[in-house]
Write an enzyme that holds these catalytic residues in place. Structure first.
Site, PDB file in Angstrom:
ATOM      1  N   TYR A 122       2.179 -12.882   2.477  1.00 17.03           N
ATOM      2  CA  TYR A 122       0.583 -12.751   2.200  1.00 17.03           C
ATOM      3  C   TYR A 122       0.000 -14.015   2.651  1.00 17.03           C
ATOM      4  O   TYR A 122      -1.100 -14.595   1.956  1.00 17.03           O
ATOM      5  CB  TYR A 122       0.483 -12.699   0.413  1.00 17.03           C
ATOM      6  CG  TYR A 122       1.144 -11.395   0.007  1.00 17.03           C
ATOM      7  CD1 TYR A 122       1.518 -10.244   0.809  1.00 17.03           C
ATOM      8  CD2 TYR A 122       0.735 -11.196  -1.304  1.00 17.03           C
ATOM      9  CE1 TYR A 122       2.122  -9.193   0.324  1.00 17.03           C
ATOM     10  CE2 TYR A 122       1.468  -9.897  -2.154  1.00 17.03           C
ATOM     11  CZ  TYR A 122       2.101  -9.025  -1.127  1.00 17.03           C
ATOM     12  OH  TYR A 122       2.554  -8.038  -1.687  1.00 17.03           O
ATOM     13  N   LYS A 168      16.639 -11.669  -0.184  1.00 13.36           N
ATOM     14  CA  LYS A 168      17.374 -10.859   1.182  1.00 13.36           C
ATOM     15  C   LYS A 168      17.878 -11.897   1.958  1.00 13.36           C
ATOM     16  O   LYS A 168      17.755 -11.726   2.946  1.00 13.36           O
ATOM     17  CB  LYS A 168      16.442  -9.870   1.448  1.00 13.36           C
ATOM     18  CG  LYS A 168      17.397  -8.955   2.270  1.00 13.36           C
ATOM     19  CD  LYS A 168      17.812  -7.904   1.542  1.00 13.36           C
ATOM     20  CE  LYS A 168      18.276  -6.801   2.333  1.00 13.36           C
ATOM     21  NZ  LYS A 168      18.968  -5.792   1.446  1.00 13.36           N
ATOM     22  N   ASP A 201      17.318  -5.564  -3.439  1.00 14.49           N
ATOM     23  CA  ASP A 201      17.332  -4.022  -3.700  1.00 14.49           C
ATOM     24  C   ASP A 201      18.308  -3.893  -4.528  1.00 14.49           C
ATOM     25  O   ASP A 201      17.934  -2.839  -5.743  1.00 14.49           O
ATOM     26  CB  ASP A 201      18.233  -3.112  -2.437  1.00 14.49           C
ATOM     27  CG  ASP A 201      19.070  -4.248  -1.542  1.00 14.49           C
ATOM     28  OD1 ASP A 201      19.219  -5.485  -1.863  1.00 14.49           O
ATOM     29  OD2 ASP A 201      19.982  -3.677  -0.789  1.00 14.49           O
ATOM     30  N   ASP A 225       5.701  -8.727  -6.310  1.00 15.97           N
ATOM     31  CA  ASP A 225       4.590  -7.684  -6.482  1.00 15.97           C
ATOM     32  C   ASP A 225       5.189  -6.475  -6.566  1.00 15.97           C
ATOM     33  O   ASP A 225       4.962  -5.628  -7.316  1.00 15.97           O
ATOM     34  CB  ASP A 225       3.788  -7.722  -5.208  1.00 15.97           C
ATOM     35  CG  ASP A 225       2.680  -6.964  -5.189  1.00 15.97           C
ATOM     36  OD1 ASP A 225       2.206  -6.403  -6.068  1.00 15.97           O
ATOM     37  OD2 ASP A 225       1.693  -6.922  -3.911  1.00 15.97           O
ATOM     38  N   ASP A 229       5.741  -3.630 -10.434  1.00 17.30           N
ATOM     39  CA  ASP A 229       5.439  -2.373 -10.736  1.00 17.30           C
ATOM     40  C   ASP A 229       6.699  -1.496 -11.151  1.00 17.30           C
ATOM     41  O   ASP A 229       6.506  -0.500 -11.835  1.00 17.30           O
ATOM     42  CB  ASP A 229       4.786  -1.581  -9.435  1.00 17.30           C
ATOM     43  CG  ASP A 229       3.156  -1.821  -9.357  1.00 17.30           C
ATOM     44  OD1 ASP A 229       3.026  -3.105  -9.831  1.00 17.30           O
ATOM     45  OD2 ASP A 229       2.456  -0.955  -8.916  1.00 17.30           O
TER      46      ASP A 229
HETATM   47  P1  ATP Z   1      -5.340  -0.258  -6.379  1.00 17.89           P
HETATM   48  O1  ATP Z   1      -5.738   0.292  -4.722  1.00 17.89           O
HETATM   49  O2  ATP Z   1      -6.533  -0.866  -6.704  1.00 17.89           O
HETATM   50  O3  ATP Z   1      -3.996  -1.115  -6.237  1.00 17.89           O
HETATM   51  P2  ATP Z   1      -3.853   1.994  -7.039  1.00 17.89           P
HETATM   52  O4  ATP Z   1      -4.157   3.436  -7.734  1.00 17.89           O
HETATM   53  O5  ATP Z   1      -3.323   2.041  -5.677  1.00 17.89           O
HETATM   54  O6  ATP Z   1      -5.354   1.235  -6.928  1.00 17.89           O
HETATM   55  P3  ATP Z   1      -2.932   1.239  -9.466  1.00 17.89           P
HETATM   56  O7  ATP Z   1      -4.506   0.941  -9.967  1.00 17.89           O
HETATM   57  O8  ATP Z   1      -2.209  -0.065 -10.042  1.00 17.89           O
HETATM   58  O9  ATP Z   1      -2.841   1.168  -7.909  1.00 17.89           O
HETATM   59  O10 ATP Z   1      -2.904   2.452 -10.121  1.00 17.89           O
HETATM   60  C1  ATP Z   1      -1.357   3.255  -9.834  1.00 17.89           C
HETATM   61  C2  ATP Z   1      -1.167   4.290 -10.963  1.00 17.89           C
HETATM   62  O11 ATP Z   1      -1.315   3.655 -12.373  1.00 17.89           O
HETATM   63  C3  ATP Z   1      -2.214   5.264 -10.675  1.00 17.89           C
HETATM   64  O12 ATP Z   1      -2.232   6.530 -11.095  1.00 17.89           O
HETATM   65  C4  ATP Z   1      -3.461   4.978 -12.197  1.00 17.89           C
HETATM   66  O13 ATP Z   1      -4.306   5.711 -12.605  1.00 17.89           O
HETATM   67  C5  ATP Z   1      -2.254   4.307 -12.989  1.00 17.89           C
HETATM   68  N1  ATP Z   1      -2.845   3.093 -13.739  1.00 17.89           N
HETATM   69  C6  ATP Z   1      -3.056   2.018 -13.261  1.00 17.89           C
HETATM   70  N2  ATP Z   1      -3.753   1.245 -14.204  1.00 17.89           N
HETATM   71  C7  ATP Z   1      -3.806   2.021 -15.498  1.00 17.89           C
HETATM   72  C8  ATP Z   1      -4.260   1.887 -16.744  1.00 17.89           C
HETATM   73  N3  ATP Z   1      -4.738   0.522 -17.156  1.00 17.89           N
HETATM   74  N4  ATP Z   1      -3.915   2.908 -17.421  1.00 17.89           N
HETATM   75  C9  ATP Z   1      -3.771   3.906 -17.272  1.00 17.89           C
HETATM   76  N5  ATP Z   1      -3.251   4.061 -16.041  1.00 17.89           N
HETATM   77  C10 ATP Z   1      -3.144   3.385 -15.188  1.00 17.89           C
END
Ligand code: ATP
Length: 337
Positions: A122, A168, A201, A225, A229
């Site tokens: 980044y 890694k 991994d 990052d 998730d």
């Molecule tokens: P961005 O481009 O901003 O990263 P994104 O959709 O790629 O957006 P997230 O916003 O992290 O990534 O969302 C990933 C998934 O998790 C989506 O399906 C979203 O609806 C769900 N999600 C994210 N935050 C929440 C929240 N606060 N409540 C419910 N669902 C969420």
């Protein structure tokens, strides 16, 4: 004492979840003056600027930032991530992301990802050589030691027993090799804490199958990052994961999740990640009691399972969860007195 706090509502679900966090802080009579700073993709589309003029000065004049997610769509050449820019400009080098199982979860998860926040892939140093694209992975000894020290200090402060470096280094012998060796160099200063290493991994796999065995993970920027998730999915939802970006003397608090465009404006976003980010802010400001009151409220709410947003299998709206956490947190705070 009143704290001056910069507020960035963010894009997508940002305003909905940050308003929810503010409702909880208000219910706890937290004494703060909020200064809104306009920034983000929507602001850029309207004005051609990623942040309003003078935004950085306003932010620096505050004690810290409470921020919603900001959108950075791929393929928009002229717009760069405001979040990454803020982390780098304010030198918020440690991204702290705790993951806990709440309520009656079957596995007892209590891990923290400490992600290096300023370097790695980044760095923003990218170019094209003909039809080949190159992004430079920058890893310095200074930043690697600094983040390792931060992770061990966090472990010491929180009474944690293990810190593992995620890397890694078997493939990226230079960049990951340096990150790894800096970690073990720093580990010598903390003989009371167990120092481990996990290849990235394998870390992803362990987060999924045995998260209860993990304690503190210290990672380069991009691995942290992505693994965050994964960890958020394992604890139940991205909507539950808070974070802090911490530097020497300044900090910014935000949910781990993005702008969730698929549910933005529907009033169903889970506000708990933002509410818990506000709790991390309270801890940072030395208000452990109010922070604890929020954690107790969230734990009770999830254990009871009645007022939950759809991502957690419920039918409640963002505002319902905010109201319920606010009420329970206020009760918890009263009971501490
Ligand atoms: P961005 O481009 O901003 O990263 P994104 O959709 O790629 O957006 P997230 O916003 O992290 O990534 O969302 C990933 C998934 O998790 C989506 O399906 C979203 O609806 C769900 N999600 C994210 N935050 C929440 C929240 N606060 N409540 C419910 N669902 C969420």
């Amino acid at each position: 004492m009143s704290f001056k706090i910069a507020l960035i509502y963010g894009d997508g679900v940002g305003p909905e979840v940050i308003k929810a966090a503010l409702e909880v802080l208000e219910a706890l009579d937290f004494d703060a003056e909020y200064v809104e700073v306009k920034a983000g993709y929507e602001y850029w589309r309207r004005t051609g600027k990623p942040m309003e003029d003078g935004a950085l000065d306003v932010i620096r004049s505050c004690r810290c930032v409470l921020k919603g997610p900001l959108m950075t769509p791929p393929g928009t050449d002229s717009y760069r991530s405001v979040t990454v820019m803020l982390r780098q400009t304010l030198d918020l080098y440690a991204n702290v992301r705790p993951f806990k199982s709440f309520g009656k979860a079957s596995k007892k998860i209590d891990m923290v990802i400490v992600r290096e926040n300023t370097e790695d892939l980044y760095s923003g140093i990218e170019y094209r050589l003909g039809s080949t694209a190159i992004t430079l992975r920058v890893v310095s000894e200074r930043a690697s030691k600094r983040i390792a020290r931060f992770a061990f200090e966090l472990a010491k402060r929180e009474g944690r027993r293990k810190v593992a470096v995620v890397h890694k280094a078997n493939v990226m012998k230079e960049s990951c090799g340096l990150f790894r060796s800096a970690f073990f160099e720093v580990a010598k200063l903390y003989p009371e804490i167990q120092a481990e290493e996990i290849v990235v991994d394998s870390a992803a796999y362990r987060i999924v199958v045995a998260p209860e065995t993990l304690d503190v993970l210290v990672t380069p920027n991009m691995f942290g990052d992505i693994l965050s998730d994964v960890a958020a999915g394992v604890v139940g939802s991205l909507g539950l994961a808070p974070s802090a970006n911490i530097g020497d003397g300044y900090a910014m608090f935000e949910p781990v999740h993005g702008t969730a465009p698929d549910i933005a404006g529907k009033g169903v976003a889970n506000p708990i990640a933002s509410i818990l980010s506000a709790a991390m802010m309270l801890s940072y400001l030395g208000d452990a009691k109010r922070a604890r009151a929020i954690e107790v409220a969230v734990d009770e709410l999830i254990a009871e399972g009645r007022v939950l947003t759809p991502d957690m299998g419920g039918t409640a709206k963002t505002v319902d969860v905010a109201r319920e956490v606010a009420r329970r947190a206020r009760e918890a705070l009263t009971s501490f007195r």
